[in-house]
Scaffold this motif. Structure first.
Motif, mmCIF file in Angstrom:
data_model
loop_
_atom_site.group_PDB
_atom_site.id
_atom_site.type_symbol
_atom_site.label_atom_id
_atom_site.label_comp_id
_atom_site.label_asym_id
_atom_site.label_seq_id
_atom_site.Cartn_x
_atom_site.Cartn_y
_atom_site.Cartn_z
ATOM 1 N N UNK A 70 0.835 -1.204 0.000
ATOM 2 C CA UNK A 70 0.000 0.000 0.000
ATOM 3 C C UNK A 70 0.868 1.252 0.000
ATOM 4 N N UNK A 71 1.939 1.220 0.767
ATOM 5 C CA UNK A 71 2.866 2.365 0.769
ATOM 6 C C UNK A 71 3.457 2.559 -0.623
ATOM 7 N N UNK A 72 3.874 1.454 -1.253
ATOM 8 C CA UNK A 72 4.423 1.540 -2.603
ATOM 9 C C UNK A 72 3.401 2.102 -3.591
ATOM 10 N N UNK A 73 2.152 1.647 -3.466
ATOM 11 C CA UNK A 73 1.099 2.146 -4.358
ATOM 12 C C UNK A 73 0.823 3.625 -4.124
ATOM 13 N N UNK A 74 0.857 4.062 -2.876
ATOM 14 C CA UNK A 74 0.654 5.488 -2.587
ATOM 15 C C UNK A 74 1.771 6.328 -3.200
ATOM 16 N N UNK A 75 2.999 5.827 -3.124
ATOM 17 C CA UNK A 75 4.135 6.554 -3.696
ATOM 18 C C UNK A 75 4.026 6.605 -5.217
#
Length: 158
Positions: A70-75
């Motif tokens: 999810x963090x990667x997708x937000x970035x």
């Protein structure tokens, strides 16, 4: 001799309720280093990230999830916005990469159209079956035949 001790929370249920509500607030998963400097872009990023499902958690949006993906997708989402992509282009990019599963509100096209129409179709079918059953039960009864009336009169005379 007994000593009465005062409880640390004051002994009131209101204090317990207030503490419980304070602890029940949702934790925000978006880290400070992810937030964009432009408030308008950040607002767009937050809006889009609420529409995308976490591939790991599946019950949370990437905006709420603490999973690494999810963090990667937000970035990635924020990088695409900074690059000048529109909201639809960002969503299309993520769907092309992870499939329509990541959308909380899947598009009503292709095979998803079956899913969108199945609910209303089943509701209409169930309503039709219920209406037919109701009409069958409330159909007016026909009177007695001549033979049945004669038999009834004969029985009542006895």
């Amino acid at each position: 001799m007994s000593v009465v001790r005062k409880r640390w929370w004051g002994g009131t249920p209101a204090c317990i309720l207030a503490i419980g509500l304070a602890l029940a607030t949702p934790a925000l998963a978006v880290q400070p280093d992810e937030i964009l400097a432009d408030p308008a872009l950040e607002a767009r990023a937050r809006d889009i990230s609420r529409q995308i499902r976490c591939p790991v958690c599946q019950g949370e949006s990437i905006d709420d999830s603490n999973a690494t993906i999810s963090r990667d997708l937000r970035i990635i989402l924020r990088e695409r916005l900074v690059a000048g992509d529109s909201d639809d282009q960002v969503i299309d990019f993520l769907v092309a990469r992870y499939g329509e599963f990541i959308l909380y509100n899947p598009r009503a096209t292709g095979s998803n159209l079956i899913l969108w129409l199945a609910g209303p179709a089943m509701l209409a079918l169930g309503g039709g079956i219920a209406l037919a059953a109701f009409r069958r039960k409330t159909a007016p009864e026909t009177g007695l035949s001549a033979d049945e009336e004669a038999r009834l009169k004969e029985i009542l005379k006895r």
